[in-house]
Design an enzyme around this catalytic site. Structure first.
Site, PDB file in Angstrom:
ATOM      1  N   GLU A 185      84.869  44.025  -5.076  1.00 42.29           N
ATOM      2  CA  GLU A 185      84.518  45.014  -4.142  1.00 42.29           C
ATOM      3  C   GLU A 185      83.464  44.242  -3.056  1.00 42.29           C
ATOM      4  O   GLU A 185      82.335  44.173  -3.824  1.00 42.29           O
ATOM      5  CB  GLU A 185      83.890  46.061  -4.795  1.00 42.29           C
ATOM      6  CG  GLU A 185      83.272  47.222  -4.029  1.00 42.29           C
ATOM      7  CD  GLU A 185      82.552  48.335  -4.911  1.00 42.29           C
ATOM      8  OE1 GLU A 185      82.897  48.147  -6.210  1.00 42.29           O
ATOM      9  OE2 GLU A 185      81.893  49.173  -4.249  1.00 42.29           O
ATOM     10  N   ASP A 227      81.826  47.493  -8.697  1.00 43.12           N
ATOM     11  CA  ASP A 227      80.449  48.279  -9.220  1.00 43.12           C
ATOM     12  C   ASP A 227      80.664  49.127 -10.465  1.00 43.12           C
ATOM     13  O   ASP A 227      81.766  50.065 -10.023  1.00 43.12           O
ATOM     14  CB  ASP A 227      79.646  48.717  -8.025  1.00 43.12           C
ATOM     15  CG  ASP A 227      79.267  47.682  -7.139  1.00 43.12           C
ATOM     16  OD1 ASP A 227      79.407  46.386  -7.436  1.00 43.12           O
ATOM     17  OD2 ASP A 227      78.858  48.084  -5.974  1.00 43.12           O
ATOM     18  N   ASP A 260      79.633  52.037 -10.662  1.00 44.94           N
ATOM     19  CA  ASP A 260      79.132  53.212 -10.239  1.00 44.94           C
ATOM     20  C   ASP A 260      80.293  54.351  -9.690  1.00 44.94           C
ATOM     21  O   ASP A 260      81.653  53.590  -9.871  1.00 44.94           O
ATOM     22  CB  ASP A 260      78.019  53.273  -9.210  1.00 44.94           C
ATOM     23  CG  ASP A 260      78.668  52.537  -7.731  1.00 44.94           C
ATOM     24  OD1 ASP A 260      79.701  52.091  -8.090  1.00 44.94           O
ATOM     25  OD2 ASP A 260      77.895  52.190  -6.993  1.00 44.94           O
ATOM     26  N   ASP A 270      81.432  54.929  -6.710  1.00 41.94           N
ATOM     27  CA  ASP A 270      82.200  54.245  -5.935  1.00 41.94           C
ATOM     28  C   ASP A 270      83.026  53.273  -6.110  1.00 41.94           C
ATOM     29  O   ASP A 270      84.180  53.252  -5.746  1.00 41.94           O
ATOM     30  CB  ASP A 270      81.052  53.600  -4.705  1.00 41.94           C
ATOM     31  CG  ASP A 270      80.949  54.591  -3.475  1.00 41.94           C
ATOM     32  OD1 ASP A 270      81.481  55.674  -3.453  1.00 41.94           O
ATOM     33  OD2 ASP A 270      79.960  54.389  -2.448  1.00 41.94           O
TER      34      ASP A 270
END
Ligand code: 0RA
Length: 649
Positions: A428, A509, A511, A513
């Site tokens: 990403e 990541d 998180d 997102d």
């Protein structure tokens, strides 16, 4: 006890001893839970037969606190009279003689009896104990067995004013290992299916192992039609009523019957569930192929006759897009490709199913022209979308060739050309991609940075061409080099043998997102490169959540729990050592060395392999997770959050 009695017991014992010695031959793997749960189906199937013969409306299954299990029905009760050949009660013969199930009364006990399984005696053989209680002719009869051996002959122990059979057994843990406890969800799923396939039968399951009783009741008057309604619960159906078809044919060995329920919806995928004698055949077989052939010709015939079709015939795939169906065949002597009955191979079934379905569905179309038209229209749409997708795909391929070698510029490829040792990281963002490029083992690790969110392909199901026009998706297809799509007739369809890397590692990541992007990537792979997942090529990287440092020592934690444990460990005897804790918000915060050390080094990293335990379940999951229905998605995530930790939604 007479001499006769013990002599016969010995003869019988030889059979059961074989089951104890080689349980795998009779009941499946005794270690992984297969045989353990198979025991339940053997016992329940006898009660289901009593239902099919018209004698019991309900069956009650109870998982007891001591991990024994009881099955109660309200049928005729196992016969208790003396069995002439063996000199003991008929019940004892049934409980101790392999395959003695339906031997007694051929005419009355032959609906599906003897069609499945090895019989309750095999379960008796692998049980620490088994108790059978029979209510019959106003008398309660009882007999106990241990490891299949009767402790005493069948005895009268009381009176009653109902009829039926209660069988309780406790699996012998000298035979079952690893999985030794009954799994409620597995039992519940199977019995729910049994209830759907036996319209009207009430099945009650109680789990008494936890403090609070857990009780579920399954009862579907609508049978297969209700099953299909439930499969389509979250989909927009094309026609209100589920179509049902019944038929059969007498063959030499007896009657073969067929029940079918089907309904089209706006879904992208097809789900056809196949059963023979109430047993699921995961890989389909002759009933499936008979059904497919009939569907394709029926829809094409109708479309041509009504002049709804201009060009070529509709393909089978086009006709089945969005179809949910359950086909249930009863056969007096079916053959399967394997012990696990995953595929029906009895060849006569193909033409029986084909003939019945072609005729009855044709009739239905004639009587319901508006439904028939909507089905044809949907297939036409599917055909157009497939054609557009093919064009877009060819364009993508040609473009790849024009740009030289077909490899995208963003890909930092590895040196090795041996796909079995090569890995590609789908990363990403460009900055994390940069760290990964510097930190990697460039001999075997390739890096493909993807920018921002990739297209949600689940929402583009009506516009597949758009999927292929998407930049990030084109880049992925070209980097992997194995084609795209599941269209069997297309030579450019995804072929895992052509994969340039045997490990496709998604690195996002840690998180929300990142989780979203990961799910988007998985959805794309699932819809367009499914074998990559089913054949185990897809992984999820596990970057750490925290770095803890004390002086020059630094450690990484991959969960909150691990962080807390590390804190204690680093503090040691000094409670006040004020340890540095850094929470990583993104991959980009790690330098190349850290990223290598924590996440990419094959010698020390942990990765999750994306497995597909149950293809339909995950198909449904992707539909719900990535579809448009937000409340549905929330409910699903709340319900299944634990099970899908692999996807970390
Ligand atoms: C043999 C013959 C008959 C019934 C059964 C077996 C029978 C077996 C089981 C096992 C669990 N529940 C059961 N219920 C019935 C027919 C007896 C008759 O004709 O009365």
């Amino acid at each position: 006890m007479s001499d006769d009695y013990s002599a016969d017991s010995i003869q019988v014992l030889e059979g059961l001893e074989a089951v104890r010695k080689r349980p795998g031959m009779y009941l499946g793997d005794p270690h992984d839970g297969t045989a353990l749960h198979h025991c339940i189906w053997e016992v329940v199937d006898n009660s289901v037969d009593e239902h099919l013969a018209g004698y019991t409306e309900s069956i009650e299954i109870t998982i007891n606190p001591d991990n024994s299990l009881s099955v109660r029905d309200f049928g005729r009760g196992i016969p208790v009279g003396l069995h002439e050949d063996y000199g003991v009660s008929a019940a004892e013969v049934i409980m101790t003689k392999l395959h003695a199930g339906g031997k007694f009364d051929n005419s009355s006990y032959k609906v599906s009896g003897g069609l499945h399984g090895v019989g309750v005696s095999a379960v008796n053989a692998v049980s620490e104990w088994m108790d059978v209680t029979i209510h019959r002719d106003g008398v309660v009869h009882f007999q106990r067995f241990e490891a299949g051996v009767p402790v005493a002959p069948l005895a009268e122990i009381g009176t009653c004013d109902d009829t039926g059979t209660l069988i309780a057994f406790k699996p012998d843990l000298s035979i079952f290992t690893e999985v030794t406890e009954f799994e409620f969800e597995q039992i519940n799923t199977r019995l729910k299916e049994t209830a759907f396939l036996n319209a009207g039968l009430r099945i009650i399951i109680s789990d008494m192992r936890s403090e609070e009783e857990h009780r579920v009741e399954h009862h579907y008057e609508g049978g297969l039609a209700e099953f299909v309604t439930q499969l389509n619960e979250r989909r927009e159906s094309l026609h209100d009523e589920v179509i049902t078809i019944q038929g059969g044919k007498e063959i030499e060995k007896g009657l073969v019957t067929l029940e079918l329920a089907l309904q089209w919806s706006d879904a992208f995928s097809e789900s056809i569930l196949c059963y023979t004698n109430i047993i699921r055949n995961r890989d389909g077989g002759t009933h499936m192929s008979g059904l497919r052939t009939a569907l394709t010709s029926c829809v094409n015939t109708y479309a041509k006759k009504r002049k709804l079709l201009k060009g070529d015939s509709l393909s089978g795939e086009d006709v089945r897009e969005g179809l949910s169906a359950v086909v249930s065949v009863k056969h007096p002597d079916p053959s399967f490709s394997s012990q696990t009955k995953d595929k029906l191979v009895s060849s006569e079934v193909t033409s029986i199913v084909q003939t019945v379905v072609y005729e009855k569905l044709g009739e239905f179309f004639e009587e319901n022209p508006s439904v028939a038209k909507s089905i044809v229209d949907k297939a036409l749409l599917a055909s157009k979308a497939r054609e557009a997708a093919r064009k877009a795909r060819d364009l993508t391929r040609r473009k790849g060739v024009l740009e030289g070698g077909g490899l995208p510029g963003k890909l930092a490829d590895c040196q090795s050309r041996d796909p079995t040792e090569c890995e590609v990281y789908l990363v990403e963002g460009d900055s994390a991609g940069g760290s990964a490029k510097t930190g990697r083992d460039r001999r075997i690790q390739a890096i493909l940075p993807l920018r921002g969110k990739i297209l949600n392909v689940e929402r583009q199901k009506h516009n597949v061409a758009k999927v292929f026009q998407n930049q990030e998706i084109q880049t992925m297809i070209r980097a992997l080099g194995a084609g795209v799509g599941n269209d069997e007739e297309d030579e450019g369809a995804f072929n895992p043998e052509k994969l340039r890397y045997h490990k496709i590692i998604i690195m996002t990541d840690a998180d929300v997102d990142g989780a979203h992007i990961r799910t988007l990537m998985l959805t794309f792979l699932w819809r367009f490169m499914r074998p990559a997942i089913t054949e185990g090529h897809v992984y999820i990287a596990q970057p750490p959540l925290y770095q803890l440092s004390k002086g020059r020592v630094s450690k990484y934690a991959f969960s909150d729990e691990e962080r807390d444990n590390l804190l204690l460990e680093l503090r040691g005897d000094n409670e006040n050592a004020k340890i540095g804790v850094q929470r990583y918000k993104g991959l980009g915060e790690m330098n190349p060395e850290q990223l290598w050390e924590t996440t990419m080094d094959p010698a020390s990293r942990t990765m999750l392999k994306v497995t597909v335990a149950d293809a339909e379940a995950s198909d449904r999951m992707f539909e719900i997770l990535m579809g448009e229905d937000v409340p549905d998605r929330r409910a699903f995530i709340e319900k299944h959050a634990k099970e899908v930790t692999n996807l970390d939604i």
